[in-house]
Motif scaffolding. Structure first.
Motif, mmCIF file in Angstrom:
data_model
loop_
_atom_site.group_PDB
_atom_site.id
_atom_site.type_symbol
_atom_site.label_atom_id
_atom_site.label_comp_id
_atom_site.label_asym_id
_atom_site.label_seq_id
_atom_site.Cartn_x
_atom_site.Cartn_y
_atom_site.Cartn_z
ATOM 1 N N LEU A 47 17.996 30.899 48.324
ATOM 2 C CA LEU A 47 17.627 30.746 46.917
ATOM 3 C C LEU A 47 16.107 30.703 46.743
ATOM 4 O O LEU A 47 15.563 31.267 45.781
ATOM 5 C CB LEU A 47 18.269 29.484 46.339
ATOM 6 C CG LEU A 47 19.796 29.508 46.204
ATOM 7 C CD1 LEU A 47 20.316 28.146 45.758
ATOM 8 C CD2 LEU A 47 20.223 30.588 45.208
ATOM 9 N N GLU A 48 15.424 30.032 47.658
ATOM 10 C CA GLU A 48 13.965 29.976 47.602
ATOM 11 C C GLU A 48 13.363 31.374 47.739
ATOM 12 O O GLU A 48 12.458 31.755 46.986
ATOM 13 C CB GLU A 48 13.426 29.076 48.717
ATOM 14 C CG GLU A 48 13.624 27.589 48.493
ATOM 15 C CD GLU A 48 13.026 26.780 49.624
ATOM 16 O OE1 GLU A 48 11.792 26.586 49.626
ATOM 17 O OE2 GLU A 48 13.781 26.351 50.519
ATOM 18 N N ILE A 49 13.863 32.136 48.711
ATOM 19 C CA ILE A 49 13.347 33.486 48.941
ATOM 20 C C ILE A 49 13.611 34.363 47.718
ATOM 21 O O ILE A 49 12.754 35.138 47.284
ATOM 22 C CB ILE A 49 13.985 34.111 50.193
ATOM 23 C CG1 ILE A 49 13.584 33.321 51.457
ATOM 24 C CG2 ILE A 49 13.584 35.578 50.333
ATOM 25 C CD1 ILE A 49 12.135 33.417 51.831
ATOM 26 N N ALA A 50 14.809 34.253 47.134
ATOM 27 C CA ALA A 50 15.146 35.057 45.954
ATOM 28 C C ALA A 50 14.200 34.747 44.794
ATOM 29 O O ALA A 50 13.766 35.654 44.065
ATOM 30 C CB ALA A 50 16.598 34.803 45.547
ATOM 31 N N ALA A 51 13.874 33.470 44.614
ATOM 32 C CA ALA A 51 12.969 33.084 43.537
ATOM 33 C C ALA A 51 11.563 33.639 43.768
ATOM 34 O O ALA A 51 10.902 34.108 42.839
ATOM 35 C CB ALA A 51 12.929 31.563 43.412
ATOM 36 N N ILE A 52 11.119 33.612 45.015
ATOM 37 C CA ILE A 52 9.793 34.152 45.344
ATOM 38 C C ILE A 52 9.769 35.657 45.123
ATOM 39 O O ILE A 52 8.801 36.208 44.576
ATOM 40 C CB ILE A 52 9.415 33.799 46.797
ATOM 41 C CG1 ILE A 52 9.208 32.298 46.934
ATOM 42 C CG2 ILE A 52 8.155 34.552 47.227
ATOM 43 C CD1 ILE A 52 9.048 31.822 48.364
ATOM 44 N N ARG A 53 10.831 36.347 45.541
ATOM 45 C CA ARG A 53 10.918 37.804 45.326
ATOM 46 C C ARG A 53 10.775 38.140 43.843
ATOM 47 O O ARG A 53 10.075 39.082 43.472
ATOM 48 C CB ARG A 53 12.261 38.340 45.856
ATOM 49 C CG ARG A 53 12.270 38.646 47.332
ATOM 50 C CD ARG A 53 13.679 38.986 47.808
ATOM 51 N NE ARG A 53 14.327 40.010 47.023
ATOM 52 C CZ ARG A 53 14.730 41.184 47.495
ATOM 53 N NH1 ARG A 53 14.528 41.487 48.766
ATOM 54 N NH2 ARG A 53 15.350 42.047 46.721
ATOM 55 N N ALA A 54 11.452 37.375 43.003
ATOM 56 C CA ALA A 54 11.391 37.644 41.569
ATOM 57 C C ALA A 54 9.979 37.449 41.027
ATOM 58 O O ALA A 54 9.493 38.260 40.214
ATOM 59 C CB ALA A 54 12.382 36.749 40.835
ATOM 60 N N ARG A 55 9.309 36.390 41.474
ATOM 61 C CA ARG A 55 7.948 36.137 40.997
ATOM 62 C C ARG A 55 6.978 37.196 41.520
ATOM 63 O O ARG A 55 6.058 37.606 40.811
ATOM 64 C CB ARG A 55 7.493 34.733 41.401
ATOM 65 C CG ARG A 55 8.342 33.629 40.784
ATOM 66 C CD ARG A 55 7.578 32.329 40.620
ATOM 67 N NE ARG A 55 6.892 31.897 41.819
ATOM 68 C CZ ARG A 55 7.434 31.160 42.787
ATOM 69 N NH1 ARG A 55 8.714 30.793 42.700
ATOM 70 N NH2 ARG A 55 6.742 30.781 43.828
#
Length: 213
Positions: A47-55
């Motif tokens: 979930l952390e990685i997915a959020a960073i990818r989006a940003r």
């Protein structure tokens, strides 16, 4: 500590301060550092990685790296990316203002498996077997609707198939994202009995394998 590689970027400012960066040739990799004993499949980490990818994608288009690549330092990153940077640079330069969108819909019934006894040669049978395995399609009216509403907005597109679904990968200019979403809503109204998922934007993934695709 190990660093999970998230993506490849044209500029360091495309990465920082959203994520840490590592230099690879004249490009930059976005990375996220974790303890050595933290499993890559940890749900919170995903979930952390997915959020960073989006940003990161909000900042600039980048090439997504398949999840699971982890390195210790820039030397290991350079070894694992050897021979890739020229192609990556061309892709990022060509598609700087574009992102991917995907449409996924259920496939129609697959073509029946051919009977070996119906073919005089093994080569002809293998060709028919390959064609049957890949002859998955979607409802013809829905496909025409997609071609009429969505494809004119894209700069490139590619149909992808498996045994259960058909996916349309689209390369779209950032300025056309709202038009793509509006076309998706029009499709939904006109084809109410055909469920589909329109998702994105995503970093370059499907169109990252060849800058001429």
């Amino acid at each position: 500590m190990k660093s999970i590689v998230i993506g490849i970027h044209l500029k360091q400012t495309d990465v920082e301060p959203v994520a840490d960066s590592m230099k690879v040739d004249d490009l930059f990799a976005s990375v996220f550092s974790v303890d050595d004993d933290r499993p890559l499949g940890d749900r919170e980490l995903l979930l952390e990685i997915a959020a960073i990818r989006a940003r990161l994608l909000d900042t600039a288009t980048f090439i997504a790296i398949r999840y699971g690549l982890a390195v210790r330092d820039e030397n290991e990153l350079a070894m694992k990316c050897a021979g890739q940077t020229k192609r990556w640079r061309e892709i990022l330069g060509a598609h700087r203002d574009e992102v991917e969108m995907t449409l996924k819909a259920a496939a129609t019934a697959a073509t029946p498996r051919p009977d070996r006894r119906d073919f005089k040669s093994g080569a002809a049978y293998l060709r028919a077997l390959h064609e049957a395995a890949n002859a998955v399609d979607i409802d013809s009216d829905f496909r025409r609707g997609v071609e009429r509403t969505l494809l004119p907005i894209t700069t490139r597109h590619r149909w992808l198939r498996d045994s259960a679904s058909v996916e349309l990968a689209m390369l779209v200019r950032r300025g056309d994202l709202e038009s793509v979403r509006a076309a998706g809503e029009s499709l939904r109204r006109d084809h109410a009995t055909m469920p589909f998922l329109l998702s994105g934007p995503w970093p370059l993934e499907v169109f990252a394998d060849d800058h001429q695709q």
